[in-house]
Motif scaffolding. Structure first.
Motif, short mmCIF file in Angstrom:
data_model
loop_
_atom_site.label_atom_id
_atom_site.label_comp_id
_atom_site.label_asym_id
_atom_site.label_seq_id
_atom_site.Cartn_x
_atom_site.Cartn_y
_atom_site.Cartn_z
N LYS A 166 0.99 -19.90 -10.58
CA LYS A 166 1.09 -18.50 -10.15
C LYS A 166 -0.09 -17.69 -10.65
N VAL A 167 -0.41 -17.86 -11.94
CA VAL A 167 -1.53 -17.11 -12.52
C VAL A 167 -2.83 -17.48 -11.82
N ALA A 168 -3.05 -18.77 -11.59
CA ALA A 168 -4.27 -19.21 -10.92
C ALA A 168 -4.35 -18.64 -9.51
N ALA A 169 -3.24 -18.63 -8.79
CA ALA A 169 -3.23 -18.11 -7.42
C ALA A 169 -3.52 -16.61 -7.41
N TYR A 170 -2.90 -15.86 -8.32
CA TYR A 170 -3.15 -14.42 -8.36
C TYR A 170 -4.60 -14.12 -8.75
N LEU A 171 -5.14 -14.86 -9.69
CA LEU A 171 -6.54 -14.64 -10.05
C LEU A 171 -7.48 -14.94 -8.89
N LEU A 172 -7.18 -15.99 -8.15
CA LEU A 172 -7.98 -16.32 -6.97
C LEU A 172 -7.88 -15.22 -5.92
N LEU A 173 -6.66 -14.73 -5.69
CA LEU A 173 -6.45 -13.65 -4.72
C LEU A 173 -7.20 -12.39 -5.13
N ILE A 174 -7.13 -12.04 -6.40
CA ILE A 174 -7.83 -10.85 -6.90
C ILE A 174 -9.34 -11.03 -6.74
N SER A 175 -9.82 -12.22 -7.00
CA SER A 175 -11.25 -12.49 -6.86
C SER A 175 -11.70 -12.37 -5.42
N VAL A 176 -10.94 -12.93 -4.50
CA VAL A 176 -11.32 -12.87 -3.09
C VAL A 176 -11.27 -11.43 -2.57
N VAL A 177 -10.20 -10.71 -2.86
CA VAL A 177 -10.08 -9.33 -2.39
C VAL A 177 -11.15 -8.45 -3.03
N GLY A 178 -11.41 -8.66 -4.32
CA GLY A 178 -12.45 -7.88 -4.99
C GLY A 178 -13.83 -8.16 -4.45
N GLY A 179 -14.07 -9.37 -3.99
CA GLY A 179 -15.36 -9.69 -3.40
C GLY A 179 -15.55 -9.10 -2.02
N LEU A 180 -14.47 -8.82 -1.33
CA LEU A 180 -14.56 -8.30 0.03
C LEU A 180 -14.65 -6.78 0.10
N ASP A 182 -14.96 -2.72 -2.17
CA ASP A 182 -15.36 -2.03 -3.38
C ASP A 182 -14.13 -1.40 -4.05
N PHE A 183 -14.32 -0.88 -5.24
CA PHE A 183 -13.20 -0.40 -6.06
C PHE A 183 -12.48 0.78 -5.42
N LEU A 184 -13.21 1.73 -4.87
CA LEU A 184 -12.59 2.92 -4.29
C LEU A 184 -11.72 2.57 -3.09
N THR A 185 -12.21 1.71 -2.22
CA THR A 185 -11.43 1.29 -1.06
C THR A 185 -10.18 0.54 -1.51
N LEU A 186 -10.33 -0.30 -2.50
CA LEU A 186 -9.19 -1.05 -3.03
C LEU A 186 -8.14 -0.11 -3.61
N GLY A 187 -8.58 0.94 -4.29
CA GLY A 187 -7.64 1.92 -4.84
C GLY A 187 -6.87 2.66 -3.76
N TYR A 188 -7.58 3.12 -2.73
CA TYR A 188 -6.90 3.82 -1.64
C TYR A 188 -5.95 2.89 -0.88
N ALA A 189 -6.36 1.67 -0.66
CA ALA A 189 -5.51 0.72 0.06
C ALA A 189 -4.25 0.41 -0.75
N SER A 190 -4.39 0.24 -2.07
CA SER A 190 -3.21 -0.05 -2.89
C SER A 190 -2.26 1.14 -2.93
#
Length: 106
Positions: free
Chosen positions: A50-64, A66-74
């Motif tokens: 689970k931890v590995a999958a979440y870290l991978l997901l965070i890495s992929v989403v973060g690479g696609l 920027d921080f501001l867009t991620l904040g508004y989307a969340s």
């Protein structure tokens, strides 16, 4: 323009407060390290995956994005989740508010 700067208040932390905060941080950190050790030693494979999958997901989403867009989307996604989880409560609160307003106008 020649007025003096306002006085700064003296800030003081008591030893008791610092000890309490340090104790709280220590217990939380020890619990985190214990869980991390169990994961690293392979005692809890399901949690490790689970931890590995979440870290991978965070890495992929973060690479696609920027921080501001991620904040508004969340924010938007969490708002939608709250509205979908509590539709009955929202309607009930609306009805209670309307009944109170009608009671006040009579």
């Amino acid at each position: 323009m020649t007025r003096p700067a306002p006085p700064l208040p003296r800030l003081h932390l008591s030893e008791e407060t610092v000890t309490e905060v340090a104790s709280l941080i220590r217990t939380r950190l020890n619990a985190l390290l214990s869980i991390s050790q169990d994961i690293a030693l392979g005692k809890d494979t399901k949690l490790f995956l689970k931890v590995a999958a979440y870290l991978l997901l965070i890495s992929v989403v973060g690479g696609l994005t920027d921080f501001l867009t991620l904040g508004y989307a969340s924010k938007f996604i969490s708002f939608l989740q709250i509205c979908s989880l509590f539709p009955n409560q929202i309607e009930r609160e609306k009805e209670m508010t309307l009944s109170l307003v009608k009671g006040w106008t009579l």
